[in-house]
Design an enzyme around this catalytic site. Structure first.
Site, PDB file in Angstrom:
ATOM      1  N   HIS A 173      86.464 -43.260   4.045  1.00  0.00           N
ATOM      2  CA  HIS A 173      85.602 -42.092   4.257  1.00  0.00           C
ATOM      3  C   HIS A 173      85.967 -40.983   3.266  1.00  0.00           C
ATOM      4  O   HIS A 173      85.114 -40.483   2.526  1.00  0.00           O
ATOM      5  CB  HIS A 173      85.780 -41.602   5.704  1.00  0.00           C
ATOM      6  N   GLU A 174      87.249 -40.637   3.238  1.00  0.00           N
ATOM      7  CA  GLU A 174      87.668 -39.530   2.372  1.00  0.00           C
ATOM      8  C   GLU A 174      87.543 -39.915   0.899  1.00  0.00           C
ATOM      9  O   GLU A 174      87.260 -39.063   0.063  1.00  0.00           O
ATOM     10  CB  GLU A 174      89.097 -39.080   2.714  1.00  0.00           C
ATOM     11  N   HIS A 216      84.102 -38.954  -0.153  1.00  0.00           N
ATOM     12  CA  HIS A 216      84.018 -37.517  -0.458  1.00  0.00           C
ATOM     13  C   HIS A 216      84.620 -37.241  -1.841  1.00  0.00           C
ATOM     14  O   HIS A 216      84.059 -36.522  -2.648  1.00  0.00           O
ATOM     15  CB  HIS A 216      84.805 -36.702   0.579  1.00  0.00           C
ATOM     16  N   GLU A 264      78.511 -35.833   3.242  1.00  0.00           N
ATOM     17  CA  GLU A 264      78.795 -36.787   4.315  1.00  0.00           C
ATOM     18  C   GLU A 264      78.053 -38.106   4.061  1.00  0.00           C
ATOM     19  O   GLU A 264      78.516 -39.175   4.485  1.00  0.00           O
ATOM     20  CB  GLU A 264      78.420 -36.178   5.675  1.00  0.00           C
TER      21      GLU A 264
HETATM   22 MG    MG Z   1      83.460 -36.211   6.279  1.00  0.00          MG
END
Ligand code: MG
Length: 501
Positions: free
Chosen positions: A267-268, A271, A297
């Protein structure tokens, strides 16, 4: 070069000082979460607040504002140069409309209420947090007035996190996804597989060192750039983009659930990739950092869900998962697949699956909207929270700690933030659909280094390179000739979960 106009260049020379202070503040905030000795909190908060006032002073500097005004009158500006003016106007508008006392009061209130929230959560006592939250709601309503939002005061809160997002957009959005969520959840609950929880959830005791190594294997597979990105550990995983050449992500290790550290890392990483792939000529400019939280996101969820929880990725990583320890060896790919994709209503948002996650956000949105419309009071929150969990997820928290007190956002003053989590997640399916249309299927692409590189180049070319050059709506309209759409996500969840259950 994206920026050529001499007036904009002159303006940017001055802005570089602001940008430098902003970058160093981000670094200090990262440090606060990751490395800072515990006792340094008060001094750090003071240093950050002082830096923030200095930044504000530099924005409001007469010469700087005059340069911005002069540049804005030039009608030969390209898209990026116009975007610089757009972002500066947004910031300046806030500084002009919000009195210094208001900003100071907001900062003071949220600092105090974060402490109160921590205590309330630890003691499972909502009454400790209640007066603080009441004040935060009042301040947000006052802010909307000061900013002269006429249609709906909640618009002011949404706009802080997602430029130009309106309350009615969010209402329509949830109305459109709700029937699909309800239908697929009902389908899943009827399945025989629903009642049998994957064994891995109970038995996956791991050694932190082994999972740490695995995190780096995942990042290596995604070909992360060690020169510009580092991974650390923090209580809540996050990503901090300081500039395109300096991005930091964190993950966490706890309990038996090895999967949650892997999905947090992916997830990170999503980003971070966005921040790193912004055109580096935009560093030190107001558009050098992506600002749309929905777009951001959509990137993290793309790598976490569309790739990390996919059959193909889990197939590639099963041999590595098996090496995590004695208990992991006996499981097959299909066990890992159902472990990563098991759907079950639960109380805690950050641990929710791909389906029920959206109900957690919907509940928070409905509550926030009612608070701002003053149709409910803060004192009623625990009861309303529990009612809504019963209504949408069929479960009820036994304590406020696992109910209304679980998230930090409200204590930080962030009202209007949550919808971007859900809308970004849904948008990630649109990117997957476009990539499959233009490149190849996702399973085929993620089989090889070259395929992963192709996905990253596509994201760079179509989304990342622009930084904050376009709002989410503008990017979809002008580059993809579409409005925000839920259709690809509806197809994605139905295809995936009807096969699994
Ligand atoms: Mg996030």
């Amino acid at each position: 070069m994206k920026i050529t106009n001499p007036k904009i260049k002159k303006l940017l020379e001055k802005f570089e000082v602001i940008s430098s202070l902003e970058q160093l503040s981000s670094l200090a905030e990262w440090d606060l979460e990751v490395k800072m000795p515990e006792g340094a909190g008060a001094n750090r908060a003071k240093a950050l607040a002082k830096t923030q006032s200095l930044i504000q002073k530099l924005y409001l500097d007469e010469e700087f504002v005059a340069l911005a005004e002069e540049a804005s009158r030039d009608d030969s500006l390209n898209d990026y140069e116009k975007a610089i003016i757009r972002i500066l106007r947004r910031t300046l508008y806030r500084y002009y409309k919000l009195p210094k006392e208001f900003i100071e009061n907001f900062v003071k209130t949220t600092n105090e209420s974060q402490l109160a929230w921590r205590e309330a959560r630890a003691k499972n006592d909502f009454s400790i947090f209640e007066p603080h939250l009441k004040k935060i709601v009042e301040l947000n309503i006052e802010e909307a007035k000061l900013l002269e939002y006429e249609d709906h005061p909640y618009d002011a809160m949404l706009d802080k996190f997602e430029e130009d997002l309106k309350t009615k957009d969010v209402v329509n959005y949830f109305e459109s996804i709700k029937p699909h969520l309800t239908e697929i959840l009902a389908y899943i609950k009827k399945s025989k597989k629903y009642s049998s929880r994957p064994h891995l959830l109970e038995k996956g005791e791991y050694e932190q060192g082994e999972v740490e190594k695995l995190n780096y294997k995942v990042l290596d597979y995604l070909q992360y750039n060690k020169e510009f990105l580092r991974l650390d550990v923090s209580t809540h995983p996050f990503s901090e983009g300081i500039n395109s050449k300096d991005v930091r992500i964190t993950t966490r290790y706890f309990g038996k659930d090895f999967g949650s550290t892997i999905t947090a890392t992916m997830h990170e990483f999503g980003h971070a990739l966005y921040d790193m792939q912004v055109d580096s000529s935009l560093d030190f400019t107001p558009i050098g950092r992506p600002t749309s939280l929905i777009l951001h996101e959509s990137q993290s969820r793309f790598w976490e869900n569309i790739i990390g929880r996919s059959d193909e990725f889990i197939k590639i990583f099963t041999p590595k998962y098996k090496k995590l320890g004695e208990a992991f060896r006996t499981y097959a790919k299909s066990d890992y697949y159902s472990y990563f994709n098991s759907v079950k209503p639960s109380l805690i948002r950050v641990e929710a699956d791909e389906i029920t996650y959206h109900f957690h956000i919907l509940i928070r949105f409905e509550i926030e909207k009612m608070l701002i419309e003053k149709s409910i009071s803060v004192a009623d929150l625990p009861a309303i929270w529990n009612e809504k969990y019963k209504k949408y997820l069929g479960i009820k928290p036994k304590t406020n700690k696992e109910g209304v007190l679980q998230d930090i956002h409200w204590s930080m003053g962030c009202i209007g933030y949550f919808p971007t989590y859900s809308m970004g997640t849904v948008l990630s399916s649109y990117w997957a659909e476009r990539i499959e249309l233009e490149l190849n299927t996702i399973p085929n692409l993620i089989k090889s280094e070259e395929g992963i590189r192709k996905i990253q180049s596509w994201l760079k070319e179509n989304i990342h390179q622009h930084g904050a050059g376009y709002t989410m709506k503008e990017l979809l309209n002008s580059k993809f000739r579409t409005e925000y759409t839920i259709t690809p996500w509806v197809k994605y969840i139905n295809k995936k979960y009807r096969a699994l259950y």
